[in-house]
Design a protein around this motif. Structure first.
Motif, short mmCIF file in Angstrom:
data_model
loop_
_atom_site.label_atom_id
_atom_site.label_comp_id
_atom_site.label_asym_id
_atom_site.label_seq_id
_atom_site.Cartn_x
_atom_site.Cartn_y
_atom_site.Cartn_z
N GLU A 111 -66.64 63.48 58.31
CA GLU A 111 -66.85 63.24 58.19
C GLU A 111 -68.21 62.35 57.61
O GLU A 111 -69.14 61.57 57.53
CB GLU A 111 -68.00 64.69 58.14
CG GLU A 111 -69.19 64.93 58.52
CD GLU A 111 -70.10 64.48 59.59
OE1 GLU A 111 -71.36 63.88 60.48
OE2 GLU A 111 -69.15 64.58 60.88
N ASP A 112 -67.49 61.95 55.85
CA ASP A 112 -67.68 61.17 55.04
C ASP A 112 -67.30 59.64 54.81
O ASP A 112 -66.64 60.05 54.27
CB ASP A 112 -67.83 61.88 53.81
CG ASP A 112 -68.95 60.86 52.72
OD1 ASP A 112 -69.21 60.09 53.21
OD2 ASP A 112 -69.45 61.22 52.20
N PRO A 113 -67.24 59.05 55.32
CA PRO A 113 -65.97 57.41 55.47
C PRO A 113 -66.07 57.25 53.83
O PRO A 113 -65.53 56.90 53.13
CB PRO A 113 -66.53 56.60 55.83
CG PRO A 113 -67.20 57.43 57.34
CD PRO A 113 -68.01 58.00 57.01
N VAL A 114 -66.91 56.92 53.27
CA VAL A 114 -67.09 56.37 51.90
C VAL A 114 -66.14 57.43 51.04
O VAL A 114 -65.49 56.52 50.12
CB VAL A 114 -68.83 56.17 51.72
CG1 VAL A 114 -68.58 55.94 50.23
CG2 VAL A 114 -69.43 55.13 52.63
N ALA A 115 -66.53 58.55 51.27
CA ALA A 115 -65.87 59.84 50.28
C ALA A 115 -64.32 60.24 50.27
O ALA A 115 -63.48 60.06 49.53
CB ALA A 115 -66.84 60.70 49.86
N GLY A 116 -64.39 59.91 52.51
CA GLY A 116 -62.93 60.04 52.23
C GLY A 116 -62.07 59.13 52.82
O GLY A 116 -60.90 60.10 53.81
N CYS A 117 -62.67 58.40 53.36
CA CYS A 117 -61.35 57.55 54.43
C CYS A 117 -60.46 56.59 53.57
O CYS A 117 -60.74 56.09 52.34
CB CYS A 117 -62.72 56.81 54.70
SG CYS A 117 -61.65 55.87 56.40
N HIS A 119 -58.41 54.61 54.52
CA HIS A 119 -57.94 53.42 55.22
C HIS A 119 -59.56 52.28 54.03
O HIS A 119 -58.90 51.44 52.97
CB HIS A 119 -58.07 52.55 56.83
CG HIS A 119 -58.64 51.13 56.86
ND1 HIS A 119 -57.78 50.69 57.19
CD2 HIS A 119 -59.78 50.78 56.59
CE1 HIS A 119 -57.62 49.55 57.36
NE2 HIS A 119 -59.05 49.67 57.32
N LEU A 120 -60.48 53.16 54.10
CA LEU A 120 -61.76 52.63 53.50
C LEU A 120 -60.84 52.07 51.73
O LEU A 120 -61.70 51.65 50.97
CB LEU A 120 -62.96 52.60 53.30
CG LEU A 120 -64.30 52.32 52.56
CD1 LEU A 120 -64.43 51.27 53.86
CD2 LEU A 120 -65.25 53.05 53.28
N ARG A 121 -60.18 53.54 51.52
CA ARG A 121 -59.85 54.23 49.91
C ARG A 121 -58.94 52.40 49.57
O ARG A 121 -59.53 51.97 48.09
CB ARG A 121 -59.86 54.97 49.89
CG ARG A 121 -58.86 55.57 48.15
CD ARG A 121 -59.81 55.98 47.27
NE ARG A 121 -61.19 56.20 47.48
CZ ARG A 121 -61.79 57.25 46.48
NH1 ARG A 121 -61.94 56.24 45.10
NH2 ARG A 121 -62.65 57.77 46.71
N LYS A 122 -58.48 52.17 50.56
CA LYS A 122 -57.44 51.08 50.16
C LYS A 122 -57.83 50.04 50.10
O LYS A 122 -57.36 49.26 49.42
CB LYS A 122 -56.15 51.53 51.45
CG LYS A 122 -54.69 50.78 51.67
CD LYS A 122 -53.92 51.06 53.14
CE LYS A 122 -53.25 50.37 52.87
NZ LYS A 122 -52.15 50.81 53.83
N ASP A 123 -59.50 49.67 51.39
CA ASP A 123 -59.39 48.35 50.83
C ASP A 123 -60.37 48.28 49.18
O ASP A 123 -60.50 47.14 49.07
CB ASP A 123 -60.29 48.09 52.09
CG ASP A 123 -59.73 47.71 53.31
OD1 ASP A 123 -58.88 48.39 53.07
OD2 ASP A 123 -60.66 48.21 54.38
#
Length: 132
Positions: A111-117, A119-123
């Motif tokens: 629901e909150d990709p910036v905080a909880g994704c 894949h994005l964290r890995k990037d």
């Protein structure tokens, strides 16, 4: 020959724009009679090319002038075109990257990709290096 008013109507621009383009050296009228500007077919063609380039919203009037004037200044028109193409390609790459990120945000089940994704964290960790 067409008057400046007729030429402006054909191009869909203001008469003042044609006067400005004349002053800036984009395209000069073919003739002046009693202080009025008149354009021939060749000038209409060049003005139409200038308008098409301007309508892209990507070229400065200086670049348009250089391109429309052609080989008058040697190969400077080619230099201007190559420089603008390089800038467009760089912009396309930035747009593709932005599109990929935004599409990922929409597809991410979190629901909150910036905080909880993850894949994005890995990037971001790859970009920043290890932050631990």
């Amino acid at each position: 020959m067409w008057s400046i008013g007729e030429t402006a109507r054909k191009l869909g621009v203001a008469v003042s724009a044609l006067r400005y383009w004349d002053e800036r050296g984009v395209v000069a009228p073919a003739a002046r009679k009693s202080g009025n500007r008149f354009y021939g077919e060749d000038e209409l063609h060049c003005l139409a090319v200038a308008k098409m380039l301007q309508d892209t919203g990507l070229l400065s009037l200086e670049e348009i002038t250089t391109i429309v004037r052609g080989p008058v200044d040697g190969d400077s028109w080619r230099t201007a075109v190559n420089a603008r193409l390089a800038a467009i390609h760089a912009q396309q790459q930035r747009l593709a990257t932005a599109e990929a990120f935004l599409n990922h945000f929409l597809r991410c089940p979190n629901e909150d990709p910036v905080a909880g994704c993850p894949h994005l964290r890995k990037d971001t960790e790859a970009m920043l290096g290890s932050i631990t």
